[in-house]
Design an enzyme around this catalytic site. Structure first.
Site, PDB file in Angstrom:
ATOM      1  N   ASP A   9       0.878  -1.186   0.000  1.00 59.83           N
ATOM      2  CA  ASP A   9       0.000   0.000   0.000  1.00 59.83           C
ATOM      3  C   ASP A   9       0.913   1.234   0.000  1.00 59.83           C
ATOM      4  O   ASP A   9       2.125   1.124   0.214  1.00 59.83           O
ATOM      5  CB  ASP A   9      -0.904  -0.012   1.239  1.00 59.83           C
ATOM      6  CG  ASP A   9      -1.872   1.177   1.260  1.00 59.83           C
ATOM      7  OD1 ASP A   9      -2.471   1.491   0.219  1.00 59.83           O
ATOM      8  OD2 ASP A   9      -2.019   1.820   2.324  1.00 59.83           O
ATOM      9  N   SER A  10       0.314   2.407  -0.173  1.00 62.33           N
ATOM     10  CA  SER A  10       1.103   3.636  -0.114  1.00 62.33           C
ATOM     11  C   SER A  10       1.507   3.955   1.329  1.00 62.33           C
ATOM     12  O   SER A  10       2.402   4.751   1.565  1.00 62.33           O
ATOM     13  CB  SER A  10       0.269   4.799  -0.646  1.00 62.33           C
ATOM     14  OG  SER A  10      -0.913   4.924   0.124  1.00 62.33           O
ATOM     15  N   TYR A  41      -0.913   7.933  -3.111  1.00 65.88           N
ATOM     16  CA  TYR A  41      -1.113   7.453  -4.479  1.00 65.88           C
ATOM     17  C   TYR A  41      -2.306   8.164  -5.144  1.00 65.88           C
ATOM     18  O   TYR A  41      -2.322   8.348  -6.360  1.00 65.88           O
ATOM     19  CB  TYR A  41      -1.420   5.951  -4.475  1.00 65.88           C
ATOM     20  CG  TYR A  41      -0.241   5.030  -4.249  1.00 65.88           C
ATOM     21  CD1 TYR A  41       1.067   5.494  -4.275  1.00 65.88           C
ATOM     22  CD2 TYR A  41      -0.461   3.663  -4.022  1.00 65.88           C
ATOM     23  CE1 TYR A  41       2.135   4.614  -4.067  1.00 65.88           C
ATOM     24  CE2 TYR A  41       0.596   2.789  -3.827  1.00 65.88           C
ATOM     25  CZ  TYR A  41       1.894   3.258  -3.846  1.00 65.88           C
ATOM     26  OH  TYR A  41       2.937   2.390  -3.651  1.00 65.88           O
ATOM     27  N   GLY A  42      -3.302   8.504  -4.342  1.00 71.58           N
ATOM     28  CA  GLY A  42      -4.579   8.984  -4.876  1.00 71.58           C
ATOM     29  C   GLY A  42      -4.507  10.124  -5.881  1.00 71.58           C
ATOM     30  O   GLY A  42      -5.200  10.102  -6.900  1.00 71.58           O
ATOM     31  N   CYS A  73      -4.543  -1.978  -1.686  1.00 68.80           N
ATOM     32  CA  CYS A  73      -4.744  -0.574  -2.006  1.00 68.80           C
ATOM     33  C   CYS A  73      -5.642  -0.506  -3.234  1.00 68.80           C
ATOM     34  O   CYS A  73      -5.322  -1.102  -4.274  1.00 68.80           O
ATOM     35  CB  CYS A  73      -3.391   0.068  -2.291  1.00 68.80           C
ATOM     36  SG  CYS A  73      -3.514   1.741  -2.941  1.00 68.80           S
ATOM     37  N   ASN A  74      -6.748   0.204  -3.111  1.00 73.09           N
ATOM     38  CA  ASN A  74      -7.688   0.298  -4.230  1.00 73.09           C
ATOM     39  C   ASN A  74      -7.100   1.089  -5.394  1.00 73.09           C
ATOM     40  O   ASN A  74      -7.231   0.710  -6.552  1.00 73.09           O
ATOM     41  CB  ASN A  74      -8.985   0.969  -3.776  1.00 73.09           C
ATOM     42  CG  ASN A  74      -9.713   0.161  -2.735  1.00 73.09           C
ATOM     43  OD1 ASN A  74     -10.622  -0.588  -3.052  1.00 73.09           O
ATOM     44  ND2 ASN A  74      -9.313   0.279  -1.480  1.00 73.09           N
ATOM     45  N   CYS A 186     -11.130   2.863  -0.054  1.00 70.08           N
ATOM     46  CA  CYS A 186      -9.721   3.160   0.196  1.00 70.08           C
ATOM     47  C   CYS A 186      -9.367   2.413   1.465  1.00 70.08           C
ATOM     48  O   CYS A 186     -10.083   2.494   2.466  1.00 70.08           O
ATOM     49  CB  CYS A 186      -9.508   4.657   0.391  1.00 70.08           C
ATOM     50  SG  CYS A 186      -7.847   5.058   0.970  1.00 70.08           S
ATOM     51  N   THR A 187      -8.267   1.678   1.418  1.00 70.47           N
ATOM     52  CA  THR A 187      -7.950   0.811   2.554  1.00 70.47           C
ATOM     53  C   THR A 187      -7.656   1.617   3.827  1.00 70.47           C
ATOM     54  O   THR A 187      -7.887   1.137   4.933  1.00 70.47           O
ATOM     55  CB  THR A 187      -6.772  -0.115   2.212  1.00 70.47           C
ATOM     56  OG1 THR A 187      -5.651   0.682   1.795  1.00 70.47           O
ATOM     57  CG2 THR A 187      -7.141  -1.067   1.091  1.00 70.47           C
ATOM     58  N   HIS A 188      -7.181   2.837   3.673  1.00 71.15           N
ATOM     59  CA  HIS A 188      -6.916   3.666   4.860  1.00 71.15           C
ATOM     60  C   HIS A 188      -8.163   3.848   5.734  1.00 71.15           C
ATOM     61  O   HIS A 188      -8.072   4.006   6.944  1.00 71.15           O
ATOM     62  CB  HIS A 188      -6.407   5.054   4.436  1.00 71.15           C
ATOM     63  CG  HIS A 188      -4.937   5.079   4.152  1.00 71.15           C
ATOM     64  ND1 HIS A 188      -4.379   4.541   3.015  1.00 71.15           N
ATOM     65  CD2 HIS A 188      -3.901   5.594   4.866  1.00 71.15           C
ATOM     66  CE1 HIS A 188      -3.065   4.711   3.041  1.00 71.15           C
ATOM     67  NE2 HIS A 188      -2.755   5.356   4.149  1.00 71.15           N
TER      68      HIS A 188
HETATM   69  N1  DGL Z   1      -4.865   3.196   0.643  1.00 71.07           N
HETATM   70  C1  DGL Z   1      -4.977   3.514  -0.718  1.00 71.07           C
HETATM   71  C2  DGL Z   1      -6.248   3.008  -1.378  1.00 71.07           C
HETATM   72  O1  DGL Z   1      -6.813   2.038  -0.970  1.00 71.07           O
HETATM   73  C3  DGL Z   1      -4.576   4.852  -1.248  1.00 71.07           C
HETATM   74  C4  DGL Z   1      -4.265   6.010  -0.379  1.00 71.07           C
HETATM   75  C5  DGL Z   1      -3.381   7.029  -1.097  1.00 71.07           C
HETATM   76  O2  DGL Z   1      -2.180   6.815  -1.107  1.00 71.07           O
HETATM   77  O3  DGL Z   1      -3.903   8.007  -1.668  1.00 71.07           O
HETATM   78  O4  DGL Z   1      -6.691   3.565  -2.367  1.00 71.07           O
END
Ligand code: DGL
Length: 272
Positions: A9-10, A41-42, A73-74, A186-188
């Site tokens: 993940d990021s 990443y978004g 990570c999506n 988003c996994t966060h």
């Molecule tokens: N956790 C990530 C996801 O599921 C992305 C978060 C990010 O880095 O913007 O999309």
């Protein structure tokens, strides 16, 4: 030593996924990678994100020789899973995509919401998912980069009051639009799950992909015959690998401990 399962993940978003997987597959070890150097990443452009993920996975496979890879990570999955499969064909892959299917199936108002990063909510993959599982169901997509930053920068351990303050406006917006399901895309956001659930009250359900992803990873271990030999918990549950050259902020040590992992710097090669 058994080969590990790579989680990627990021940042910390995929940690609840890795934890669920380890709980249900106690003989396994993981190499959880938080791509701190490229967080978030978004907001990244599709081509840029795809390229940096292929490069990163090349380094990780060379260093850790994983037997299975989970993109927890999506944003990374909708962007780069196809490229990763093509570049690393010997490695079985599990991606993470928003749980649109069950939310659409259960929706009575025929309106659901997807909360994710800009990269994910803009990706045609989500529209295609919605069309496939319920052409008659509206799918409101909202990007919440502020929630991602909040969680990554300490919101994971913030007080319930602080978490509520950032979560509630999103829930209210979906409610206003008539959605009866919110998909955490988003996994966060898994770190805010209790708060989301509490904020919705009657009438709105929250959907996420932790069990689905973890089950898929376990099923692939069986299908490929690559399960670890031991059934008892591995003495070492694995590593929490950070990219980037900066010294890890103190919260990373706390997070590694909380998830039973050992902190490791990819650039330094050694435990900090
Ligand atoms: N956790 C990530 C996801 O599921 C992305 C978060 C990010 O880095 O913007 O999309």
């Amino acid at each position: 030593m058994d080969r590990p399962v790579l989680f990627l993940d990021s940042g910390i978003g995929g940690l609840p996924y890795a934890r669920h997987f380890l709980r249900h597959n106690p003989g396994e070890r993981v190499v959880y990678t938080a791509d701190r150097a490229n967080f978030p990443y978004g907001p990244k452009d599709r081509a840029v994100l795809e390229r940096l993920l292929v490069t990163l996975v090349g380094r990780l496979t060379a260093e850790f020789d994983p037997k299975l890879a989970v993109v927890a990570c999506n944003a990374a999955s909708v962007t780069a899973l196809a490229a990763l499969r093509a570049e690393f064909p010997g490695l079985p892959w599990v991606g993470t995509v928003p749980a649109v299917k069950p939310a659409v199936a259960a929706s009575r108002t025929r309106h659901i919401g997807v909360l994710g990063t800009q990269r994910t909510v803009d990706d045609p993959y989500i529209g295609a998912l919605a069309a496939r599982f319920g052409a008659d169901c509206a799918v409101s997509r909202i990007a919440a980069p502020d929630l991602v930053n909040f969680v990554e920068n300490g919101g994971d351990t913030a007080s319930p009051g602080e978490q509520r303050r950032v979560v509630e406006p999103y829930v209210e917006e979906f409610r206003r639009r008539g959605a009866d399901g919110i998909v955490l895309g988003c996994t966060h956001f898994l770190f805010l799950l209790d708060c989301f659930t509490a904020a919705t009250g009657n009438g709105i359900r929250i959907y996420h992909s932790v069990e689905g992803v973890s089950r898929r990873a376990a099923a692939l271990l069986d299908a490929k015959g690559i399960r670890a030999d031991r059934a008892s918990p591995a003495p070492e549950r694995g590593l929490l690998v950070l990219t980037g050259t900066a010294a890890p902020e103190a919260r990373w040590e706390t997070r590694a401990e909380a998830f039973g992992l050992t902190l490791h710097l990819l650039e330094g090669g050694k435990r900090p």
